[in-house]
Enzyme design. Structure first.
Site, PDB file in Angstrom:
ATOM      1  N   HIS A  21      -2.376  -2.241  -9.909  1.00  0.00           N
ATOM      2  CA  HIS A  21      -3.731  -1.523  -8.954  1.00  0.00           C
ATOM      3  C   HIS A  21      -4.889  -2.472  -8.518  1.00  0.00           C
ATOM      4  O   HIS A  21      -4.824  -2.584  -9.595  1.00  0.00           O
ATOM      5  CB  HIS A  21      -3.321   0.095  -9.206  1.00  0.00           C
ATOM      6  CG  HIS A  21      -3.582   0.753  -8.364  1.00  0.00           C
ATOM      7  ND1 HIS A  21      -5.722   0.904  -7.862  1.00  0.00           N
ATOM      8  CD2 HIS A  21      -3.564   1.465  -7.269  1.00  0.00           C
ATOM      9  CE1 HIS A  21      -5.905   1.286  -6.816  1.00  0.00           C
ATOM     10  NE2 HIS A  21      -4.131   2.555  -6.614  1.00  0.00           N
ATOM     11  N   ASP A  72       2.978   5.882  -6.763  1.00  0.00           N
ATOM     12  CA  ASP A  72       4.542   5.268  -5.856  1.00  0.00           C
ATOM     13  C   ASP A  72       5.325   5.642  -7.157  1.00  0.00           C
ATOM     14  O   ASP A  72       6.242   5.267  -6.212  1.00  0.00           O
ATOM     15  CB  ASP A  72       3.573   4.300  -5.487  1.00  0.00           C
ATOM     16  CG  ASP A  72       2.640   4.129  -4.024  1.00  0.00           C
ATOM     17  OD1 ASP A  72       3.180   6.493  -3.673  1.00  0.00           O
ATOM     18  OD2 ASP A  72       2.340   3.721  -3.658  1.00  0.00           O
ATOM     19  N   HIS A 109       0.801  -1.338  -0.139  1.00  0.00           N
ATOM     20  CA  HIS A 109      -0.417   0.065   0.233  1.00  0.00           C
ATOM     21  C   HIS A 109       0.867   1.400  -0.222  1.00  0.00           C
ATOM     22  O   HIS A 109       1.769   1.707  -0.679  1.00  0.00           O
ATOM     23  CB  HIS A 109      -0.578   0.212   1.058  1.00  0.00           C
ATOM     24  CG  HIS A 109      -2.256   1.471   1.455  1.00  0.00           C
ATOM     25  ND1 HIS A 109      -2.735   1.861   0.433  1.00  0.00           N
ATOM     26  CD2 HIS A 109      -3.087   1.701   2.264  1.00  0.00           C
ATOM     27  CE1 HIS A 109      -3.333   2.350   0.856  1.00  0.00           C
ATOM     28  NE2 HIS A 109      -3.589   1.863   1.657  1.00  0.00           N
TER      29      HIS A 109
END
Ligand code: ACO
Length: 442
Positions: free
Chosen positions: A319, A375, A279
């Site tokens: 994702h 990210d 995460h």
């Protein structure tokens, strides 16, 4: 995958007619907003008086809506992300982080008067009790800042016992203000602790982001002036992270909050969930991965290892919801260029670009619809701004805080919600008699 519940009424509602092959019985289950209620499955039973009816089995919530929410809309196939209907691109371009925080909670953009009052309130509450400073000093010099943040936010609940009164609108409001105000202070104090530097107290004449940067970086200057490119980049990154509907940490906040615990404890649960490498911890892992690759010539070998399953995953890729380019990643990539104009290009950028280039043209990644997520590039920006690698997820947590709070409050005020308590399919022993294997007992 799109958030259900937002399309044409006539296709969104109807009935699902089911024939149970075990009994031959037919059941009609209502469909609303493209969903059936799992509890309606209970009525599908055999003649066995002990049969409690069907349950739906969905490990990791792959296809289960746990709530109705009006906060964030995502269409993962089309790469769409909207907060309260506003496209993320427009908010990142023009809004402030506190404006977005207000929007997420209240559903509408603030008027000037509401905004000024909100900024004043958040600014006014940035100081933490001195015991919080000494609490943070109890951590070792190499403590992970996410562990410090998580514990310190949980500890805040002991400073504000009245926050347990979660059904008072006034108490909820002050708790939300306190969390938004104090989390950056705690985060900055933990940074200074790890660096062995004295803490910098909040400067209420600065904006939210500038004050945070001041608490991080100020040394002997009487007033810290943040680099405008850094302040802008951080403001946009916070906005991009502000909410993402029912992700792992938000689900943790809602689930823990559903026990009616105080908001500090519920938010601490969100921070704990965010810490994980699958995460929010992914931004830290991306940088470590880039360091490990070391040189652009090693990228093809690394990609082969990822594909064979021998190496790690390609961190910052993939994702659960986005099956195309994460819209936040596009904005982050552009933002990186702005920051690199000030700092010079980060040494990892070449490797990151090559990883992206190869992955986007490789059938393994194409077939699985794996694209860069938010990210993938944020770590490079944070490193250019001189944040240590293990601090990246803390920055994510500050950004995500308004989303957690808005979702927590929405859950509390939702009459359909109860304490979160999933069912299970029991796979263990049936009853058996206890016969100890021990030869001695204390
Ligand atoms: N690298 C290589 N292969 C991957 C990756 C990756 N990053 N992500 C998924 N896959 C593969 C899986 O091995 C699987 O392949 P298989 O069908 O041959 O078994 C397939 O793609 C589907 O993967 P799942 O794990 O089922 O997908 P899921 O939706 O459960 O996982 C997740 C999503 C956790 C984000 C995953 O893509 C991942 O681990 N990515 C790397 C970590 C990361 O960047 N996390 C940040 C997410 S964004 C955020 O939280 C802010």
């Amino acid at each position: 995958m799109a958030t259900p519940g937002t399309t044409e009424e006539q296709t969104a509602t109807g009935t699902l007619d089911i024939t149970d092959s075990r009994t031959g019985q037919q059941q009609s289950i209502p469909i609303n907003d493209y969903a059936i209620r799992a509890s309606d499955l209970k009525k599908i039973k055999t003649d066995d008086p002990e049969d409690v009816g069907l349950v739906s089995y969905d490990p990791a919530f792959m296809n289960t809506a746990s709530c109705r929410s009006a906060i964030t809309y995502i269409d993962g196939d089309k790469g769409i992300l909207r907060y309260r209907g506003y496209p993320i691109e427009q908010l990142a371009e023009g809004a402030t982080f506190l404006e977005v925080a207000w929007l997420l909670r209240h559903g509408e953009l603030p008027t000037q008067q509401e905004y000024d009052q909100f900024v004043h309130d958040v600014t006014y509450h940035t100081y933490v009790h001195e015991n919080m400073r000494t609490f943070l000093h109890g951590f070792r010099y190499d403590a992970h800042p996410m562990a410090m943040l998580c514990s310190a936010v949980a500890a805040l609940s002991s400073f504000y016992p009245s926050a347990r009164n979660i059904f008072s609108a006034e108490e909820r409001n002050i708790s939300i203000i306190r969390l938004l105000a104090k989390v950056p202070t705690i985060a900055a104090f933990s940074y200074r602790h790890v660096k062995g530097l004295p803490v910098v107290y909040p400067d209420n004449s600065l904006s939210y982001v500038e004050n945070f940067l001041s608490m991080i970086a100020r040394m002997t200057e009487s007033r810290y002036e943040a680099n405008p490119a850094f302040a802008k980049a951080l403001e946009v990154l916070f906005i991009l992270h502000a909410d993402h509907e029912q992700n792992c940490s938000t689900n943790a906040v809602r689930a823990v909050g559903s026990s009616h615990v105080d908001p500090f404890s519920a938010i601490a649960a969100g921070i704990a969930a965010l810490f994980g490498p699958l995460h929010g911890g992914a931004n830290e892992q991306v940088l470590r991965m880039i360091e490990e690759i070391g040189d652009v010539k090693n990228v093809p070998k690394f990609i082969e290892e990822v594909k064979s399953g021998k190496g790690s995953r390609l961190m910052g890729f993939g994702h659960r919801v986005y099956k195309s380019y994460d819209p936040r990643a596009k904005i982050v990539k552009k933002l990186a260029d702005d920051v690199f104009k000030v700092t010079g290009v980060d040494r990892g950028l070449e490797i990151a670009l090559e990883l992206e280039r190869i992955a986007l043209s490789d059938s393994y990644f194409k077939e699985r619809k794996l694209y860069p997520n938010v990210d993938f590039y944020t770590g490079l920006i944070y490193r250019s701004m001189a944040f240590p690698t293990d601090y990246f997820t803390v920055l994510f947590a500050i950004g995500r805080l308004p989303g957690w709070l808005a979702q927590w409050e929405e859950m509390l005020l939702d009459k359909e919600q109860k304490i979160a308590r999933p069912r299970q399919i029991y796979t263990g022993y049936q009853e058996r008699d206890y016969k100890s294997k021990l030869t001695s007992k204390k």
